[in-house]
Design a protein around this motif. Structure first.
Motif, PDB file in Angstrom:
ATOM      1  N   GLY A  40       0.820  -1.155   0.107  1.00 15.66           N
ATOM      2  CA  GLY A  40       0.259  -0.007   0.028  1.00 15.66           C
ATOM      3  C   GLY A  40       1.035   1.401  -0.160  1.00 15.66           C
ATOM      4  N   LEU A  41       2.004   1.061   0.234  1.00 17.83           N
ATOM      5  CA  LEU A  41       3.019   2.257   0.023  1.00 17.83           C
ATOM      6  C   LEU A  41       3.685   2.629  -1.141  1.00 17.83           C
ATOM      7  N   GLY A  42       3.293   1.912  -2.033  1.00 16.15           N
ATOM      8  CA  GLY A  42       3.954   2.238  -3.640  1.00 16.15           C
ATOM      9  C   GLY A  42       5.307   1.365  -3.732  1.00 16.15           C
TER      10      GLY A  42
ATOM     11  N   ILE B  22      -2.485  -3.306   8.677  1.00 16.59           N
ATOM     12  CA  ILE B  22      -1.919  -2.218   9.145  1.00 16.59           C
ATOM     13  C   ILE B  22      -2.206  -0.942   8.519  1.00 16.59           C
ATOM     14  N   PHE B  23      -1.804  -0.842   7.170  1.00 18.20           N
ATOM     15  CA  PHE B  23      -2.099   0.309   6.234  1.00 18.20           C
ATOM     16  C   PHE B  23      -3.474   0.661   6.249  1.00 18.20           C
ATOM     17  N   SER B  24      -4.383  -0.072   6.225  1.00 19.27           N
ATOM     18  CA  SER B  24      -5.730   0.071   6.052  1.00 19.27           C
ATOM     19  C   SER B  24      -6.381   0.642   7.190  1.00 19.27           C
ATOM     20  N   ALA B  25      -6.011   0.309   8.315  1.00 12.44           N
ATOM     21  CA  ALA B  25      -6.288   0.955   9.683  1.00 12.44           C
ATOM     22  C   ALA B  25      -5.660   2.211  10.096  1.00 12.44           C
ATOM     23  N   HIS B  26      -4.387   2.152   9.709  1.00  6.02           N
ATOM     24  CA  HIS B  26      -3.684   3.237  10.478  1.00  6.02           C
ATOM     25  C   HIS B  26      -2.812   4.366   9.432  1.00  6.02           C
TER      26      HIS B  26
ATOM     27  N   ARG C 211      -0.457   5.384   6.112  1.00  8.26           N
ATOM     28  CA  ARG C 211       1.209   5.241   5.829  1.00  8.26           C
ATOM     29  C   ARG C 211       2.095   5.293   6.936  1.00  8.26           C
ATOM     30  N   ASP C 212       1.964   6.524   7.638  1.00  9.18           N
ATOM     31  CA  ASP C 212       2.570   7.057   8.959  1.00  9.18           C
ATOM     32  C   ASP C 212       2.321   5.765   9.929  1.00  9.18           C
ATOM     33  N   GLY C 213       1.258   5.115   9.888  1.00  9.14           N
ATOM     34  CA  GLY C 213       1.082   4.060  10.915  1.00  9.14           C
ATOM     35  C   GLY C 213       1.996   3.008  10.481  1.00  9.14           C
ATOM     36  N   VAL C 214       2.232   2.429   9.375  1.00  9.60           N
ATOM     37  CA  VAL C 214       2.866   1.407   8.860  1.00  9.60           C
ATOM     38  C   VAL C 214       4.195   1.972   9.330  1.00  9.60           C
ATOM     39  N   LEU C 215       4.957   3.222   9.064  1.00 10.04           N
ATOM     40  CA  LEU C 215       6.198   3.343   9.535  1.00 10.04           C
ATOM     41  C   LEU C 215       6.631   3.556  10.810  1.00 10.04           C
TER      42      LEU C 215
END
Length: 567
Positions: free
Chosen positions: A51-53, A92-96, A98-102
């Motif tokens: 999801g982050l490209g 995690i990306f769906s819930a939080h 891009r910054d959540g994943v990082l």
């Protein structure tokens, strides 16, 4: 004192000159280039899937791959974005976002460093093979399901991977949307055939380049990657949601657990392929921790060691960490010099590459062997695979470990035996007859006396025995836990209440404390009814049996009765 211990521990985790000894630079350069050709389309695809490209996947391959190569515990391990990690990152990306994943990546890096300092790397040796194979098969299925919308050329909303795949199949129109499935199938077949006919040949990148050119020249109209960074962005601390940070802790634990598990398993496989080399599990966790701390700062996703790329590295002749470093540099060079070409790669081509990767992840011969080995192994494999698909990956591993532990305990419990034979040696048959005449019976306990094995035969003994004296021979007991000691104490109390004197012989020193603390000794009629050897116990039993005033019975009756006890 504590600071000096921490310093010594840190020194043990840092790189040394010995890491580079025995390197053959020509072979490492060749291996690194080969791995880069394999890894680049995977990095692009996994970044896009997470999801982050695609750029995030490239950053991860370069930054995390370099740091893990330098600080990790294996000389030939290759790290970067992996399919297993993207499976965790998608929700995690769906819930939080891009910054959540990082942020999760940063937290996972800290957890991995803690695991390294505490020496937790060696725990992976306790993960059974059926759990590993079931886990891998489940991940492969999830990766393939994730690609279904792209493979069919349709759009599907986010959600559970199985539901998304079903919705995508439901909206696909076979009459008009045939280009994407055909290209995907051709990509998968080409890669798998090449892997079978020419193992180690990096065919994935040439395939996606050809498809990119064909899409441009033939006007297929396939969706492409689009903007891809032409370099590594400047480091930036992601926006940390301090108010809701606790909601990211559990995902971070899942990411750290997966990174540790996958990296250490991959390193073990690399050891088996590279005879004479052994990885340092704690250093491997340390390297993965640093890699996952650094990658999110540059916009990369959490990373782990990649088994497929590590295997290619070993087969290509890698001898040192230089090969993994070259792999990272080559990927960076390709993106910097050819970003305008990379962005034209069709998404459906990358989906085909990932489906082929999912198929190659599954070792069908190993699965077949495990399914035919034992019921326990087969059940563990199937349950772990199904839990991986239906639940999150960490839960799947935990469930697999519980199932494997259940079957292991059941098998161990079956090795516990209660042998109603007073003596082992054949020359003591006459003495055995004498003991039977005196209503003395000895039982030897073999194997583990623990919660899975204690109840059945000890409670049976408590109900069955009618001798005057029972000698429990403990010298062949391999282990005793609290449940085993408790049941033994209960058995002794039952026998003593019925007027049967119990003697213990051959209790091993390491078992004495648990028996004393849990009341086994307290149930004996006298504190001196514990003997170092069986002959001493027999001598005392004869004296004791002679003093017991019971109604006399004919010798033949007593003998038959005692023999009945043994039967």
């Amino acid at each position: 004192m504590a600071s000096s211990v921490a310093v010594r521990r840190l020194r043990a985790l840092l790189p040394t000159r010995a890491d580079w000894r025995g390197s053959r630079w020509g072979r490492d350069l060749s291996a690194g280039i080969t791995v880069a050709l394999v890894a680049l389309p995977l990095a692009l695809g996994f970044g896009e899937t997470a999801g982050l490209g695609a750029g995030a996947g490239v950053v991860t391959a370069v930054v995390a791959g370099s740091l893990a190569a330098i600080f990790g515990g294996s000389r030939v391990q290759v790290s970067g974005p992996t399919g297993a990690m993207t499976v965790v990152l998608v929700p995690i990306f769906s819930a939080h976002g891009r910054d959540g994943v990082l942020v999760v990546g940063l937290l996972a890096g800290v957890l991995l460093l803690v695991l390294a300092f505490t020496g937790a790397g060696r725990v992976v040796r306790y993960v059974p093979t059926p759990v590993v194979e079931g886990f891998t098969a489940g991940i492969a299925v999830i990766i393939a399901l994730q690609q279904v919308p792209l493979v069919l050329g349709v759009h599907a909303s986010a959600g559970k991977v199985l539901a998304v795949a079903v919705r995508a199949a439901g909206t696909w129109q076979p009459g008009t949307q045939w280009v994407a499935p055909t290209i995907s199938a051709a990509t998968v077949v080409t890669i798998l055939l090449a892997a079978r006919l020419r193992p180690g040949l990096p065919v994935a990148l040439p395939v996606v380049i050809v498809l990119a050119l064909a899409n441009d020249r033939l006007g297929w109209g396939l969706s492409v990657l689009g903007a891809v960074p032409s370099g590594i962005p400047a480091p930036r601390l992601p926006a940390i949601p301090w108010g809701g940070l606790e909601s990211l802790l559990l995902p971070a634990v899942a990411v750290a657990a997966l990174a540790a598990l996958e990296s250490l398993l991959s390193a073990s496989v690399a050891d088996a392929m590279n005879v004479g080399r052994r990885h340092d599990p704690d250093r491997e966790l340390f390297g993965q921790g640093l890699a996952n701390l650094a990658a999110p700062l540059f916009g990369g996703i959490p990373a782990t060691a990649a088994l497929a790329r590590t295997a290619v590295n070993v087969r290509a002749g890698a001898t040192s960490r230089l090969a993994a470093l070259v792999h990272a540099v080559v990927i960076l060079g390709v993106v910097v010099l050819a970003a305008s070409w990379v962005r034209e790669i069709p998404l459906v081509a990358l989906a085909g590459v990932l489906v082929a990767t999912a198929v190659q992840m599954v070792r069908f011969s190993a699965l077949s062997a495990l399914l035919r080995s034992t019921r326990g192994d087969a059940a563990t494999l199937v349950v772990t695979a199904m839990a991986t698909i239906a639940l999150d990956l960490v839960q799947a591993v935990l469930i697999g470990l519980v199932v494997a532990g259940f079957f292991a305990l059941r098998a161990t419990a079956r090795t516990a035996v209660l042998s109603p034979t007073p003596l082992d040696e054949a020359e003591h048959v006459g003495e055995e007859q004498g003991l039977l005449d005196e209503h003395i019976v000895a039982y030897r306990l073999d194997g583990p006396l623990f919660f899975g094995a204690a109840h059945d035969f000890l409670l049976e003994l408590a109900e069955a025995s009618r001798a005057r004296v029972v000698i429990l021979r403990m010298s062949h007991v391999t282990t005793i836990d609290a449940t085993g000691a408790h049941v033994l104490a209960d058995t002794i109390r039952r026998l003593e209440r019925r007027g049967v004197t119990v003697l213990l012989s051959g209790v091993q020193p390491q078992h004495r404390q648990v028996l004393e603390q849990l009341g086994a000794y307290a149930g004996l009629a006298h504190e001196r009814h514990v003997f170092a050897s069986t002959p001493e116990a027999i001598s005392h039993a004869r004296v004791h049996a002679a003093r017991v005033g019971q109604r006399a019975t004919p010798k033949s009756d007593r003998t038959d009765h005692a023999r009945g006890e043994l039967r």
